[in-house]
Design an enzyme around this catalytic site. Structure first.
Site, PDB file in Angstrom:
ATOM      1  N   ARG A 232      38.156  37.444  38.771  1.00  0.00           N
ATOM      2  CA  ARG A 232      37.817  36.341  37.876  1.00  0.00           C
ATOM      3  C   ARG A 232      37.518  35.115  38.726  1.00  0.00           C
ATOM      4  O   ARG A 232      38.112  34.920  39.789  1.00  0.00           O
ATOM      5  CB  ARG A 232      38.970  36.040  36.903  1.00  0.00           C
ATOM      6  CG  ARG A 232      39.173  37.087  35.821  1.00  0.00           C
ATOM      7  CD  ARG A 232      38.035  37.045  34.795  1.00  0.00           C
ATOM      8  NE  ARG A 232      38.252  37.987  33.709  1.00  0.00           N
ATOM      9  CZ  ARG A 232      37.803  39.232  33.702  1.00  0.00           C
ATOM     10  NH1 ARG A 232      37.106  39.686  34.741  1.00  0.00           N
ATOM     11  NH2 ARG A 232      38.027  40.024  32.678  1.00  0.00           N
ATOM     12  N   GLU A 261      31.606  29.800  34.546  1.00  0.00           N
ATOM     13  CA  GLU A 261      30.393  30.564  34.221  1.00  0.00           C
ATOM     14  C   GLU A 261      29.759  30.068  32.916  1.00  0.00           C
ATOM     15  O   GLU A 261      30.473  29.723  31.979  1.00  0.00           O
ATOM     16  CB  GLU A 261      30.764  32.047  34.086  1.00  0.00           C
ATOM     17  CG  GLU A 261      31.258  32.645  35.395  1.00  0.00           C
ATOM     18  CD  GLU A 261      31.738  34.080  35.233  1.00  0.00           C
ATOM     19  OE1 GLU A 261      31.598  34.652  34.127  1.00  0.00           O
ATOM     20  OE2 GLU A 261      32.265  34.630  36.199  1.00  0.00           O
ATOM     21  N   HIS A 279      28.034  37.974  37.084  1.00  0.00           N
ATOM     22  CA  HIS A 279      29.148  38.671  36.429  1.00  0.00           C
ATOM     23  C   HIS A 279      28.662  39.993  35.806  1.00  0.00           C
ATOM     24  O   HIS A 279      28.694  40.187  34.591  1.00  0.00           O
ATOM     25  CB  HIS A 279      29.794  37.784  35.356  1.00  0.00           C
ATOM     26  CG  HIS A 279      31.192  38.223  35.023  1.00  0.00           C
ATOM     27  ND1 HIS A 279      32.143  37.373  34.511  1.00  0.00           N
ATOM     28  CD2 HIS A 279      31.802  39.438  35.106  1.00  0.00           C
ATOM     29  CE1 HIS A 279      33.275  38.035  34.292  1.00  0.00           C
ATOM     30  NE2 HIS A 279      33.080  39.291  34.651  1.00  0.00           N
TER      31      HIS A 279
END
Length: 313
Positions: A232, A261, A279
């Site tokens: 993460r 993000e 991602h």
């Protein structure tokens, strides 16, 4: 089960959205910027929430849905779900472990190879016509390096096994030493970083692992070390990472995740020793479809009174 309300809180693959829409009375959170815009009738009909790694259910949303029974997340991480609130209210939580392990581990190895062998930059070198002016510069070997893994769970173990195929030495850090593991254990991330060439972040995001990769760890990894993050974004103190890369205190970084993000520090865009991905750790048709089926299976099991397939709470 068409009368059962399900609230979708994240964009998912069309297959999952279509199946949810066929089986349930589906509400999409982006149609209601504020949950209060849902009528009382609709709010009370919602018995399930479906999310993924970038959207879950905080305490406010949970409290706003009085008949919520289950939260099913199409991800392995559930850091955006208020687990304590779910336990307090008896709300079940499921995720999608195992089915995405290989995909994320494959991507980690891909990031390592891309970063060390400068595959992206080499591609640009050919496309720009620069090859006609001379050979591309030498890069760095992956085989035989020491790989340190932060978090030796399913994904961390899969990354370790793949790295072994490249004759890499493996070491790791986790909250507790894995007695069954053959890999070398270090009791702190700083010690791990000091003793490896490539540091891979593969642990869950918790209060304890927030910014687990800080300035001290980055400095321990050093100007010849490489950081890979497929966990993460909040595992890494991003401003510290950026400054270390700009100042040459870190050799390079391969990043699939970021703190805010989809916003990425623009300073990273001009660096040749960084590989940036949007991602996409689980982002293949095959894996996202299996994850979707697991979400659907957990919802079906819950509403039919059968055992959940992958219960977390």
């Amino acid at each position: 089960m068409e009368s059962i309300g399900v609230l979708l809180v994240a964009k998912v693959i069309p297959y999952l959205e279509q199946e949810l829409n066929k089986r349930y009375n589906l509400f999409r959170i982006w149609d209601y910027p504020h949950i209060s815009q849902l009528s009382t009738q609709h709010v009370t009909s919602i018995r399930a929430v479906v999310g993924r790694s970038n959207a879950g259910a905080d305490s406010h949303l949970i409290d706003a849905l009085p008949n919520l029974e289950i939260i099913s997340s199409s991800s392995v991480g559930v850091d955006l779900i208020d687990i304590n609130k779910c336990k307090e209210k008896g709300i079940r939580v499921t995720n999608t472990p195992d089915v995405l392990t290989d995909e994320v581990a494959d991507l980690a190895i891909g990031l390592i190879l891309t970063l060390l062998r400068k595959i992206c930059e080499s591609d640009r070198y050919v496309r720009s016509g620069n090859w006609k002016c001379g050979d591309y510069k030498l890069t760095t070997k992956f085989s035989g390096k020491t790989v340190g893994i932060v978090g030796l769970g399913r994904i961390g173990t899969a990354i370790a096994k793949r790295s072994e195929a490249f004759n890499c030495s493996i070491c790791y850090y986790s909250r507790t030493q894995k007695q069954e593991s053959k890999y070398k254990y270090y009791p702190s991330v700083v010690e791990l970083a000091s003793n490896c060439d490539i540091l891979v972040v593969a642990c869950p995001l918790t209060k304890e692992t927030h910014h687990i990769i800080n300035r001290e760890v980055i400095n321990a990894l050093g100007p010849k070390g490489f950081l890979i993050n497929i966990g993460r974004g909040k595992h890494v103190d991003e401003p510290e990472l950026v400054s270390a890369l700009l100042e040459g205190r870190l050799g390079g970084a391969g990043l699939d995740v970021f703190e805010n993000e989809p916003h990425v520090p623009e300073e990273l865009f001009r660096l040749e020793n960084v590989v940036l991905l949007p991602h996409v750790g689980t982002g293949t048709v095959e894996t996202r479809t299996v994850m979707a089926d697991l979400v659907l299976g957990n919802l079906e099991a819950h509403f039919l009174g059968k055992p959940l397939l992958t219960p977390l709470v």
